[in-house]
Design a protein around this motif. Structure first.
Motif, PDB file in Angstrom:
ATOM      1  N   PRO A  38      -3.295  37.547  23.148  1.00 19.99           N
ATOM      2  CA  PRO A  38      -4.544  36.972  22.634  1.00 19.99           C
ATOM      3  C   PRO A  38      -4.383  35.591  22.025  1.00 19.99           C
ATOM      4  CG  PRO A  38      -4.473  39.299  22.141  1.00 19.99           C
ATOM      5  CD  PRO A  38      -3.133  38.962  22.749  1.00 19.99           C
ATOM      6  N   GLY A  39      -3.294  35.393  21.284  1.00 16.01           N
ATOM      7  CA  GLY A  39      -3.085  34.094  20.645  1.00 16.01           C
ATOM      8  C   GLY A  39      -2.659  32.999  21.594  1.00 16.01           C
ATOM      9  N   ALA A  40      -2.362  33.368  22.843  1.00 19.61           N
ATOM     10  CA  ALA A  40      -1.878  32.388  23.821  1.00 19.61           C
ATOM     11  C   ALA A  40      -2.976  31.881  24.746  1.00 19.61           C
ATOM     12  CB  ALA A  40      -0.738  32.992  24.636  1.00 19.61           C
ATOM     13  N   LEU A  41      -4.224  32.283  24.479  1.00 21.60           N
ATOM     14  CA  LEU A  41      -5.358  31.733  25.219  1.00 21.60           C
ATOM     15  C   LEU A  41      -5.802  30.472  24.478  1.00 21.60           C
ATOM     16  CD1 LEU A  41      -7.311  32.449  27.648  1.00 21.60           C
ATOM     17  CD2 LEU A  41      -8.866  33.314  25.899  1.00 21.60           C
ATOM     18  N   VAL A  42      -5.504  29.301  25.035  1.00 23.84           N
ATOM     19  CA  VAL A  42      -5.718  28.056  24.291  1.00 23.84           C
ATOM     20  C   VAL A  42      -6.811  27.203  24.922  1.00 23.84           C
ATOM     21  CG1 VAL A  42      -3.379  28.036  23.370  1.00 23.84           C
ATOM     22  CG2 VAL A  42      -3.844  26.867  25.519  1.00 23.84           C
ATOM     23  N   ALA A  43      -7.677  26.702  24.070  1.00 23.46           N
ATOM     24  CA  ALA A  43      -8.743  25.796  24.484  1.00 23.46           C
ATOM     25  C   ALA A  43      -8.830  24.666  23.467  1.00 23.46           C
ATOM     26  CB  ALA A  43     -10.073  26.533  24.577  1.00 23.46           C
ATOM     27  N   CYS A  44      -9.427  23.564  23.872  1.00 22.55           N
ATOM     28  CA  CYS A  44      -9.554  22.395  23.007  1.00 22.55           C
ATOM     29  C   CYS A  44     -10.859  22.414  22.216  1.00 22.55           C
ATOM     30  CB  CYS A  44      -9.522  21.126  23.855  1.00 22.55           C
ATOM     31  SG  CYS A  44      -8.018  20.890  24.816  1.00 22.55           S
ATOM     32  N   TRP A  45     -10.949  21.499  21.262  1.00 19.34           N
ATOM     33  CA  TRP A  45     -12.254  21.131  20.704  1.00 19.34           C
ATOM     34  C   TRP A  45     -12.882  20.227  21.751  1.00 19.34           C
ATOM     35  CZ3 TRP A  45     -14.711  22.759  16.373  1.00 19.34           C
ATOM     36  CH2 TRP A  45     -13.953  23.367  15.375  1.00 19.34           C
ATOM     37  N   GLN A  46     -13.810  20.735  22.515  1.00 20.65           N
ATOM     38  CA  GLN A  46     -14.358  19.984  23.636  1.00 20.65           C
ATOM     39  C   GLN A  46     -15.383  18.958  23.160  1.00 20.65           C
ATOM     40  OE1 GLN A  46     -13.700  23.815  26.601  1.00 20.65           O
ATOM     41  NE2 GLN A  46     -15.757  23.008  26.340  1.00 20.65           N
ATOM     42  N   VAL A  47     -15.206  17.724  23.618  1.00 24.22           N
ATOM     43  CA  VAL A  47     -16.035  16.625  23.121  1.00 24.22           C
ATOM     44  C   VAL A  47     -16.614  15.785  24.263  1.00 24.22           C
ATOM     45  CG1 VAL A  47     -14.930  16.462  20.860  1.00 24.22           C
ATOM     46  CG2 VAL A  47     -13.908  15.253  22.810  1.00 24.22           C
ATOM     47  N   SER A  72     -15.143  14.433  26.771  1.00 20.92           N
ATOM     48  CA  SER A  72     -14.283  13.266  26.936  1.00 20.92           C
ATOM     49  C   SER A  72     -13.637  13.266  28.316  1.00 20.92           C
ATOM     50  CB  SER A  72     -13.184  13.299  25.874  1.00 20.92           C
ATOM     51  OG  SER A  72     -12.278  14.371  26.152  1.00 20.92           O
ATOM     52  N   ALA A  73     -12.769  12.257  28.530  1.00 20.24           N
ATOM     53  CA  ALA A  73     -11.927  12.225  29.725  1.00 20.24           C
ATOM     54  C   ALA A  73     -10.473  12.428  29.332  1.00 20.24           C
ATOM     55  CB  ALA A  73     -12.101  10.899  30.458  1.00 20.24           C
ATOM     56  N   ASP A  74     -10.258  13.223  28.285  1.00 21.08           N
ATOM     57  CA  ASP A  74      -8.901  13.446  27.764  1.00 21.08           C
ATOM     58  C   ASP A  74      -8.389  14.824  28.156  1.00 21.08           C
ATOM     59  OD1 ASP A  74      -8.860  10.940  26.485  1.00 21.08           O
ATOM     60  OD2 ASP A  74      -9.932  11.766  24.754  1.00 21.08           O
ATOM     61  N   ALA A  75      -7.177  14.857  28.697  1.00 22.59           N
ATOM     62  CA  ALA A  75      -6.498  16.100  29.063  1.00 22.59           C
ATOM     63  C   ALA A  75      -5.196  16.185  28.277  1.00 22.59           C
ATOM     64  CB  ALA A  75      -6.207  16.131  30.561  1.00 22.59           C
ATOM     65  N   VAL A  76      -4.867  17.372  27.800  1.00 23.73           N
ATOM     66  CA  VAL A  76      -3.658  17.562  27.002  1.00 23.73           C
ATOM     67  C   VAL A  76      -2.760  18.610  27.647  1.00 23.73           C
ATOM     68  CG1 VAL A  76      -4.772  16.877  24.840  1.00 23.73           C
ATOM     69  CG2 VAL A  76      -4.790  19.284  25.526  1.00 23.73           C
ATOM     70  N   VAL A  77      -1.478  18.547  27.329  1.00 20.73           N
ATOM     71  CA  VAL A  77      -0.499  19.501  27.835  1.00 20.73           C
ATOM     72  C   VAL A  77      -0.191  20.520  26.751  1.00 20.73           C
ATOM     73  CG1 VAL A  77       1.849  19.803  28.700  1.00 20.73           C
ATOM     74  CG2 VAL A  77       0.509  17.817  29.415  1.00 20.73           C
ATOM     75  N   ALA A  78      -0.240  21.795  27.109  1.00 21.51           N
ATOM     76  CA  ALA A  78       0.089  22.877  26.175  1.00 21.51           C
ATOM     77  C   ALA A  78       1.450  23.453  26.543  1.00 21.51           C
ATOM     78  CB  ALA A  78      -0.980  23.964  26.223  1.00 21.51           C
ATOM     79  N   THR A  79       2.368  23.407  25.589  1.00 20.57           N
ATOM     80  CA  THR A  79       3.686  24.018  25.771  1.00 20.57           C
ATOM     81  C   THR A  79       3.864  25.240  24.877  1.00 20.57           C
ATOM     82  OG1 THR A  79       4.632  22.512  24.134  1.00 20.57           O
ATOM     83  CG2 THR A  79       4.738  21.830  26.434  1.00 20.57           C
ATOM     84  N   ALA A  80       2.947  25.415  23.926  1.00 15.98           N
ATOM     85  CA  ALA A  80       2.964  26.563  23.018  1.00 15.98           C
ATOM     86  C   ALA A  80       1.530  26.773  22.533  1.00 15.98           C
ATOM     87  CB  ALA A  80       3.896  26.303  21.830  1.00 15.98           C
ATOM     88  N   PRO A  81       1.210  27.981  22.081  1.00 17.70           N
ATOM     89  CA  PRO A  81      -0.155  28.237  21.599  1.00 17.70           C
ATOM     90  C   PRO A  81      -0.482  27.390  20.370  1.00 17.70           C
ATOM     91  CG  PRO A  81       1.024  30.294  22.009  1.00 17.70           C
ATOM     92  CD  PRO A  81       2.043  29.199  22.065  1.00 17.70           C
ATOM     93  N   TRP A  82      -1.747  27.092  20.192  1.00 15.02           N
ATOM     94  CA  TRP A  82      -2.215  26.463  18.967  1.00 15.02           C
ATOM     95  C   TRP A  82      -3.372  27.272  18.410  1.00 15.02           C
ATOM     96  CZ3 TRP A  82      -2.631  22.652  23.230  1.00 15.02           C
ATOM     97  CH2 TRP A  82      -3.857  22.716  23.921  1.00 15.02           C
ATOM     98  N   THR A  83      -3.695  27.027  17.149  1.00 11.87           N
ATOM     99  CA  THR A  83      -4.812  27.723  16.515  1.00 11.87           C
ATOM    100  C   THR A  83      -6.085  26.913  16.688  1.00 11.87           C
ATOM    101  OG1 THR A  83      -4.552  26.637  14.372  1.00 11.87           O
ATOM    102  CG2 THR A  83      -3.225  28.617  14.770  1.00 11.87           C
ATOM    103  N   ILE A  91       1.043  31.010  28.825  1.00 10.55           N
ATOM    104  CA  ILE A  91      -0.006  30.229  28.159  1.00 10.55           C
ATOM    105  C   ILE A  91      -1.256  30.271  29.032  1.00 10.55           C
ATOM    106  CG2 ILE A  91      -0.754  27.932  27.427  1.00 10.55           C
ATOM    107  CD1 ILE A  91       1.324  28.944  25.594  1.00 10.55           C
ATOM    108  N   GLY A  92      -2.374  30.656  28.453  1.00  7.29           N
ATOM    109  CA  GLY A  92      -3.634  30.676  29.181  1.00  7.29           C
ATOM    110  C   GLY A  92      -4.421  29.409  28.897  1.00  7.29           C
ATOM    111  N   ALA A  93      -4.490  28.516  29.876  1.00  2.00           N
ATOM    112  CA  ALA A  93      -5.285  27.293  29.732  1.00  2.00           C
ATOM    113  C   ALA A  93      -6.755  27.664  29.917  1.00  2.00           C
ATOM    114  CB  ALA A  93      -4.862  26.261  30.766  1.00  2.00           C
TER     115      ALA A  93
END
Length: 255
Positions: A61-70, A72-83, A100-102
């Motif tokens: 569950p903690g490995a499903l990661v999403a951004c604060w969507q704004v 934008s045209a910004d893409a980020v790389v996830a190597t570990a889960p974030w809160t 990691i679930g993008a």
């Protein structure tokens, strides 16, 4: 609970889902699989819903990661889960890390799931019209390349979003597109109301995918607006004068 794309389902070692609004625990206007952390739904219900989604694609569950969507045209790389508190402000998540679930959340905008099975790189992007014009597709593909993907090997799927028959826009909206490229007129059809048009968002996203050199593209052909049984829709909620709306999720992971 989920819809799978044939183009991605055929790939070994990759799990994905375009989640519907069905199969969760939320109540009322959020019934039932609301994944929107930014909604006014009960946070405990959203957490449980997202945990169910995570399990569906084989991640914790903690490995499903999403951004604060704004938008934008910004893409980020996830190597570990974030809160949620640590989430970057961006509109696409790229990963080559198994487990990691993008993920992205949407409520009419376009979810795009990407995979290069040869390189083992996957991504999820959120593309409304602002992101589509601004370059979120190109940014996502560029980030995937940085992680070892090859454009010609990338498969991309456009999931449930608001489609042309449901997407009425005004003259200023049309003018913004035509100012960039007169040929974009092909993405607009006449609307019933004077001085309005119907915008083909998935068609425009497909153009951006083709311009980025993506090898294969699939469009699921699903419209969020008229299908209230399966999909949340920001525009439908607005037209109904509802106080808020749920969010759909789309996610992809390397097994």
């Amino acid at each position: 609970m989920k819809i799978e794309a044939p183009l991605l389902a055929a790939l070994p070692g990759i799990r994905h889902a375009f989640f519907t609004r069905q199969g969760g625990v939320s109540q009322g206007i959020y019934a039932s699989l609301n994944g929107g952390m930014g909604s006014n739904d009960d946070p405990a219900a959203v957490t449980e819903n997202r945990a169910r989604m995570a399990r569906e694609i084989g991640v914790e569950p903690g490995a499903l990661v999403a951004c604060w969507q704004v938008h934008s045209a910004d893409a980020v790389v996830a190597t570990a889960p974030w809160t949620r508190d640590d989430a970057p402000k961006a509109d696409a998540v790229v990963t080559r890390t198994p487990g990691i679930g993008a993920a992205v959340s949407i409520a009419d905008c376009g979810p795009i799931l990407f995979a290069d099975p040869e390189a083992g790189v996957v991504a999820a992007a959120h593309s409304g019209w602002k992101g589509a014009v601004g370059g979120i597709v190109a940014a996502t593909v560029a980030r995937m390349e940085e992680q070892g993907a090859h454009r010609a090997d990338i498969r991309a799927v456009i999931g449930p979003l608001i489609r042309q028959a449901s997407y009425e826009v005004g003259e200023e909206f049309v003018a913004r597109f035509l100012a960039e490229d007169k040929s974009f007129a092909r993405f607009f059809a006449p609307a019933d109301r004077p001085h309005h048009a119907l915008f083909d968002l998935p068609g425009f996203i497909r153009l951006r995918l083709e311009q980025a050199g993506v090898g294969q593209v699939e469009d699921l052909g699903l419209d969020t607006y008229p299908d209230a049984a399966r999909f949340f829709s920001y525009r439908r909620a607005t037209h109904r004068k509802e106080p808020d709306y749920g969010r759909l999720m789309a996610a992809i992971a390397l097994a």
